[in-house]
Every structure is written in structure tokens, then in C-alpha cells.
Design a protein around this motif. Structure first.
Motif, PDB file in Angstrom:
ATOM      1  N   ARG A   7     -17.182   4.480  19.961  1.00  0.00           N
ATOM      2  CA  ARG A   7     -17.396   5.823  20.515  1.00  0.00           C
ATOM      3  C   ARG A   7     -16.634   5.979  21.837  1.00  0.00           C
ATOM      4  N   ALA A   8     -16.632   4.962  22.673  1.00  0.00           N
ATOM      5  CA  ALA A   8     -15.896   5.029  23.937  1.00  0.00           C
ATOM      6  C   ALA A   8     -14.397   5.150  23.678  1.00  0.00           C
ATOM      7  N   ASP A  11     -13.745   8.712  22.611  1.00  0.00           N
ATOM      8  CA  ASP A  11     -13.797   9.604  23.776  1.00  0.00           C
ATOM      9  C   ASP A  11     -12.507   9.508  24.591  1.00  0.00           C
ATOM     10  N   ARG A  12     -11.997   8.290  24.800  1.00  0.00           N
ATOM     11  CA  ARG A  12     -10.734   8.110  25.531  1.00  0.00           C
ATOM     12  C   ARG A  12      -9.577   8.762  24.773  1.00  0.00           C
ATOM     13  N   TRP A  14      -9.631  11.369  22.629  1.00  0.00           N
ATOM     14  CA  TRP A  14      -9.632  12.833  22.707  1.00  0.00           C
ATOM     15  C   TRP A  14      -9.342  13.327  24.120  1.00  0.00           C
ATOM     16  N   ALA A  15      -9.802  12.599  25.136  1.00  0.00           N
ATOM     17  CA  ALA A  15      -9.490  12.981  26.515  1.00  0.00           C
ATOM     18  C   ALA A  15      -7.982  12.869  26.761  1.00  0.00           C
ATOM     19  N   VAL A  66     -13.604  19.452  22.252  1.00  0.00           N
ATOM     20  CA  VAL A  66     -14.365  18.703  21.253  1.00  0.00           C
ATOM     21  C   VAL A  66     -15.732  19.358  21.117  1.00  0.00           C
ATOM     22  N   ARG A  68     -18.150  18.185  18.591  1.00  0.00           N
ATOM     23  CA  ARG A  68     -19.099  17.089  18.392  1.00  0.00           C
ATOM     24  C   ARG A  68     -18.404  15.915  17.723  1.00  0.00           C
ATOM     25  N   ILE A  69     -18.986  14.764  17.957  1.00  0.00           N
ATOM     26  CA  ILE A  69     -18.516  13.525  17.349  1.00  0.00           C
ATOM     27  C   ILE A  69     -19.732  12.862  16.722  1.00  0.00           C
ATOM     28  N   THR A  78     -14.874  13.842  14.033  1.00  0.00           N
ATOM     29  CA  THR A  78     -14.830  14.697  15.225  1.00  0.00           C
ATOM     30  C   THR A  78     -14.503  16.115  14.785  1.00  0.00           C
ATOM     31  N   TYR A  80     -13.315  19.640  16.442  1.00  0.00           N
ATOM     32  CA  TYR A  80     -12.784  20.176  17.689  1.00  0.00           C
ATOM     33  C   TYR A  80     -11.978  21.429  17.425  1.00  0.00           C
TER      34      TYR A  80
END
Length: 130
Positions: A7-8, A11-12, A14-15, A66, A68-69, A78, A80
Motif C-alpha cells: 500500500r505504501a 501511494d508513492r 500515485w503521488a 485518487v 480510493r485504493i 485504484t 482515480y
């Protein structure tokens, strides 16, 4: 790899994608990952080709959000929205992980459409962008 680590990494990813950081965005993929676009019938083989394709996109995104994931184990989805040249596309990314990296991704893109009047008695309109 633990789910919280996956998950981390997502998140990285998509950021970095939202920020236009092509190197960080593609760290999540195996070198031999395959990304498929079923609507166009395309398959992109390899992290380098995927990064090159995205780096040369003529309509750089002007917005990215985004919604939701969700995921478990090695399968993550995901939802988005991404804006290209004033047009919003609602997108779903399905990522399959192997050894902590994405080995296969499938992306679907959909244009927004107006809600038809005939079903108005059964629905509630979501806020713009929702």
C-alpha cells in the motif's frame, strides 16, 4: 512483502504520477512488467517501455485525484480521475504484484456522461468529480 508495504508503494506511485516524477512513478514495476489497455487493445511490455510511453504523452495531465485504493495480498485496485487537456477521464488500475513489484497492470479509462433523466427518481447525484 507485507500488505502495508505494498500500500505504501502504491501511494508513492500515485503521488509521483500526480507530480510528474517519471522515475519515482515507475519504481513500482518489475523490469518485465506488462501493462494492458483493453479499450485500445494495447499491451506495453517492460518498465522501460511503459515509462517511455508515459514520458512522451502529448497531453500531460493537468489534474489527478485518487478516489480510493482497495486490495489484499497481491491484487490491488485504484480508482482515480485524471484530467487531460481539460477533459476528465475516470480510470481504474488493477495491479498484480509478485515479489513486491507490479508484474501486471490493467488500466481502464472512461469518459464522463450526463445522467439520464429517466432514472432521476432512483438516484442521487454525486458532487462534481465524485
Amino acid at each position: 512483502m507485507e500488505e502495508r508495504d505494498i500500500r505504501a508503494a502504491i501511494d508513492r506511485h500515485w503521488a509521483a504520477s500526480a507530480a510528474g516524477d517519471q522515475d519515482a512513478e515507475h519504481e513500482i514495476y518489475h523490469d518485465d512488467a506488462v501493462c494492458s489497455y483493453p479499450q485500445s487493445g494495447e499491451a506495453i511490455h517492460g518498465r522501460r517501455n511503459l515509462q517511455a510511453l508515459r514520458s512522451h504523452h502529448p497531453g500531460r495531465p493537468s489534474g489527478f485525484a485518487v478516489r480510493r485504493i482497495v486490495g489484499q495480498g497481491e491484487l490491488w485496485v485504484t480508482e482515480y480521475a485524471i484530467d487531460y487537456q481539460g477533459r476528465r477521464a475516470y480510470t481504474v488500475s488493477i495491479m498484480e504484484f509478485c515479489d513486491g513489484k507490479v508484474s501486471c497492470e490493467t488500466q481502464y479509462f472512461a469518459d464522463p456522461f450526463d445522467a439520464p433523466a429517466w432514472r432521476s427518481q432512483w438516484v442521487e447525484l454525486a458532487p462534481a468529480g465524485g
